[in-house]
Design an enzyme around this catalytic site. Structure first.
Site, short mmCIF file in Angstrom:
data_model
loop_
_atom_site.label_atom_id
_atom_site.label_comp_id
_atom_site.label_asym_id
_atom_site.label_seq_id
_atom_site.Cartn_x
_atom_site.Cartn_y
_atom_site.Cartn_z
N LYS A 28 0.86 -1.37 -0.08
CA LYS A 28 0.02 0.02 0.14
C LYS A 28 0.95 1.13 0.12
O LYS A 28 0.77 2.27 -0.72
CB LYS A 28 -0.78 -0.08 1.20
CG LYS A 28 -1.76 1.40 1.38
CD LYS A 28 -2.73 1.23 2.50
CE LYS A 28 -1.73 1.47 3.86
NZ LYS A 28 -1.51 3.13 4.15
N ASN A 29 1.93 1.16 0.74
CA ASN A 29 3.01 2.46 0.84
C ASN A 29 3.61 2.64 -0.20
O ASN A 29 4.37 3.86 -0.46
CB ASN A 29 3.69 2.22 2.16
CG ASN A 29 2.86 2.37 3.43
OD1 ASN A 29 1.64 2.97 3.33
ND2 ASN A 29 3.50 1.72 4.59
N ARG A 32 -4.54 10.97 3.55
CA ARG A 32 -3.81 12.01 3.40
C ARG A 32 -2.86 12.09 2.29
O ARG A 32 -2.03 13.00 2.10
CB ARG A 32 -2.83 11.82 4.63
CG ARG A 32 -3.33 12.15 6.04
CD ARG A 32 -2.21 11.65 7.05
NE ARG A 32 -2.91 12.15 8.36
CZ ARG A 32 -2.40 13.34 9.13
NH1 ARG A 32 -1.58 14.03 8.47
NH2 ARG A 32 -2.90 13.53 10.09
N CYS A 46 -5.45 8.07 10.18
CA CYS A 46 -5.62 7.16 11.16
C CYS A 46 -5.26 7.88 12.29
O CYS A 46 -4.49 8.76 12.41
CB CYS A 46 -4.87 5.91 11.21
SG CYS A 46 -5.28 4.64 10.04
N ARG A 51 0.60 13.94 12.88
CA ARG A 51 1.21 13.73 11.49
C ARG A 51 1.16 14.93 10.99
O ARG A 51 0.30 15.04 9.90
CB ARG A 51 0.59 12.53 10.85
CG ARG A 51 0.61 11.35 11.65
CD ARG A 51 -0.14 10.20 11.10
NE ARG A 51 0.50 9.83 9.72
CZ ARG A 51 -0.18 8.67 9.29
NH1 ARG A 51 -1.37 7.84 9.52
NH2 ARG A 51 0.30 8.33 8.05
N ASP A 61 4.32 0.04 12.05
CA ASP A 61 3.20 -0.78 11.80
C ASP A 61 3.42 -2.23 12.18
O ASP A 61 2.34 -3.22 12.10
CB ASP A 61 3.26 -0.56 10.24
CG ASP A 61 2.68 0.66 9.92
OD1 ASP A 61 1.82 1.37 10.53
OD2 ASP A 61 2.85 1.00 8.60
N VAL A 119 7.82 6.19 17.18
CA VAL A 119 7.46 6.84 16.00
C VAL A 119 6.30 7.70 16.25
O VAL A 119 6.10 8.84 15.63
CB VAL A 119 7.45 5.76 14.65
CG1 VAL A 119 6.99 6.66 13.45
CG2 VAL A 119 8.94 4.93 14.64
N ARG A 171 -8.53 -0.56 4.12
CA ARG A 171 -7.71 0.42 3.51
C ARG A 171 -6.57 -0.33 3.25
O ARG A 171 -5.73 0.27 2.41
CB ARG A 171 -7.40 1.71 4.75
CG ARG A 171 -8.67 2.72 4.73
CD ARG A 171 -7.93 3.48 5.47
NE ARG A 171 -6.70 4.38 5.00
CZ ARG A 171 -5.66 4.53 6.06
NH1 ARG A 171 -5.69 4.44 7.22
NH2 ARG A 171 -4.54 5.08 5.47
#
Length: 453
Positions: free
Chosen positions: A38-39, A112, A136, A141, A325, A347, A433
């Site tokens: 996804k990233n 985002r 989220c 952020r 994550d 993080v 998502r």
């Protein structure tokens, strides 16, 4: 049983319309396949805006974040269609145009991703718009890193009631940028903006995650000149034009680690097709320390327990550290490990919001909102960090849970599958998502559940 609603992150009411009734207490066993990350996929889709010809992106997962980016591209005039093979997309930016902010806002939803459209749109159109950004609820952020970088490239940033409008009246030029933190999003912003900016851009303290390296590979295929220097420095030589790309995405290591944690938590055995060892070294080391087992094969990795699991200490960090994550699903598995595990989250400051639901289910986890001072540390302390102390093993029982965010939501589902009795998990749409065909995969692994809403 009597159900008491648990809201893990202050989510009011039921938190959504999609609800699962899960009957746990059985191991998850079988095979799942992971597609593109996804990233990376969503960022590579945005990169297609920079090309003068069409791009082909392969191994695209069927997740809601991809649908959001697709709709945003289409709003801006990019023609998006099925590619030459199943799970691929053809992205043609020949007719890129400005979009009204209401359209952008409507299609972006809580994503985002619009912030990453700025550089490519400034190059193509000379202007861009960012609506209020969601995402989220895992911590602060800020987009300051992005806006500061764009200003250094020569963008003019105007804050408006409905969002932020950017323009580049004199075009964009190379810049010297030093990120205060190796932010993945800000690094992506610089890469997407610098490739067509006039001159050379030097980015210091850059993120170097595998997904960043894969995005650099995409941009190089398009004609960009990007050098990876020592000590988190990236040099980008701007070029006048870029062409389309043909690229197969890196696998989703976050999803792979999630299924691995599910195997350990439920005492099952899951083969994750598509997972690759080099990008999961740090995770695999932790799994082995806690008594998990894995068998690395050519087409994936098999995860299972090797006996009784033992407590471990984990510190999240940017790559090549232990990903933030990864810690949420892992904490569910640690509830079944013997001893006192400690997870230092460095993080995001609010990534332990999902733990209150686990405690309601019978876990023994204490969150230290300001972190823990004692003990040896490999990752430098940060002001925002928290720590979770997990005492185990503890039997889990069913509860009524509201999903707070993507990874926390997945963790709640795995906790419900580990627990004895029935759980009701609400707002599961968030999980789509980042997890393709989530319910189908659970069914294939032997999970016992019903969709009740």
């Amino acid at each position: 049983m009597t159900l008491n609603t648990v809201s893990s992150a202050g989510v009011p009411g039921s938190g959504g319309e999609e609800i699962l009734a899960i009957r746990g207490g059985r191991p998850l066993s079988g095979r799942v396949s992971v597609k593109g990350a996804k990233n990376l996929v969503t960022k590579a889709m945005v990169a297609a805006l920079l090309g003068e010809t069409a791009s082909v992106l392969r191994d695209v997962p069927d997740i809601s974040d991809v649908a959001v980016v697709r709709s945003l591209l289409e709003v801006h005039g990019v023609a998006v269609s099925e590619g030459p093979e199943t799970g691929s997309l053809l992205l043609d930016p020949a007719n890129v145009e400005s979009a009204h902010f209401e359209e952008i806002d409507a299609h972006a939803g809580s994503s985002r991703i619009p912030i990453l459209f700025c550089g490519p749109l400034l190059h193509r159109l000379g202007q861009a718009f960012i609506p209020d950004l969601g995402g989220c609820r895992i911590g602060d952020r800020p987009i300051d890193f992005h806006l500061d970088a764009l200003r250094k490239f020569g963008a003019v940033v105007e804050k408006q009631p409905s969002g932020i409008r950017l323009s580049a009246p004199n075009g964009l030029h190379g810049a010297n940028i030093h990120l205060p933190y190796p932010s993945v999003g800000a690094t992506e912003q610089v890469l997407l903006t610098a490739t067509r900016a006039e001159g050379i851009t030097e980015l210091k303290n850059a993120a170097i995650e595998p997904e960043i390296m894969d995005l650099i590979a995409v941009l190089q295929k398009m004609g960009a000149i990007i050098s990876i220097e020592p000590n988190r420095v990236i040099l980008i030589e701007g070029v006048k034009s870029l062409r389309g790309y043909d690229h197969r995405s890196i696998f989703d290591r976050n999803e792979a680690a999630s299924w691995a944690s599910a195997a350990l938590a439920t005492d099952g055995e899951i083969f994750v097709e598509g997972a690759r060892q080099p990008d999961m070294l740090t995770f695999l080391n932790v799994i082995r320390r806690m008594g998990g087992d894995f068998d690395i094969q050519e087409d994936g990795i098999l995860f299972r327990r090797a006996g009784d699991m033992q407590a471990v200490t984990v510190e999240t960090d940017v790559h090549p550290g232990f990903m933030t994550d990864w810690q949420q699903p892992l904490i569910v598995a640690l509830t079944q490990a013997h001893g006192e595990s400690i997870v230092h989250e460095t993080v995001y400051e609010n990534r332990f919001g999902f733990i209150s639901a686990l405690n309601q289910m019978g876990a023994n986890i204490v969150v230290h909102p300001h972190g823990l001072q004692d003990g040896p540390r490999r990752v430098p302390r940060r002001m925002l960090e928290q720590a979770a102390v997990v005492n185990g093993p503890t039997p889990l029982h069913g509860a009524d849970i509201v999903v707070p965010d993507l990874r926390g939501g997945y963790s709640h589902v795995i906790a419900a599958l580990t627990a004895e009795g029935e759980s009701v998990v609400r707002n599961i749409g968030i999980i789509r998502r980042g997890y393709e065909k989530f319910l189908d995969k659970l069914t294939g692994l032997g999970a016992d559940f019903d969709v009740v809403g």
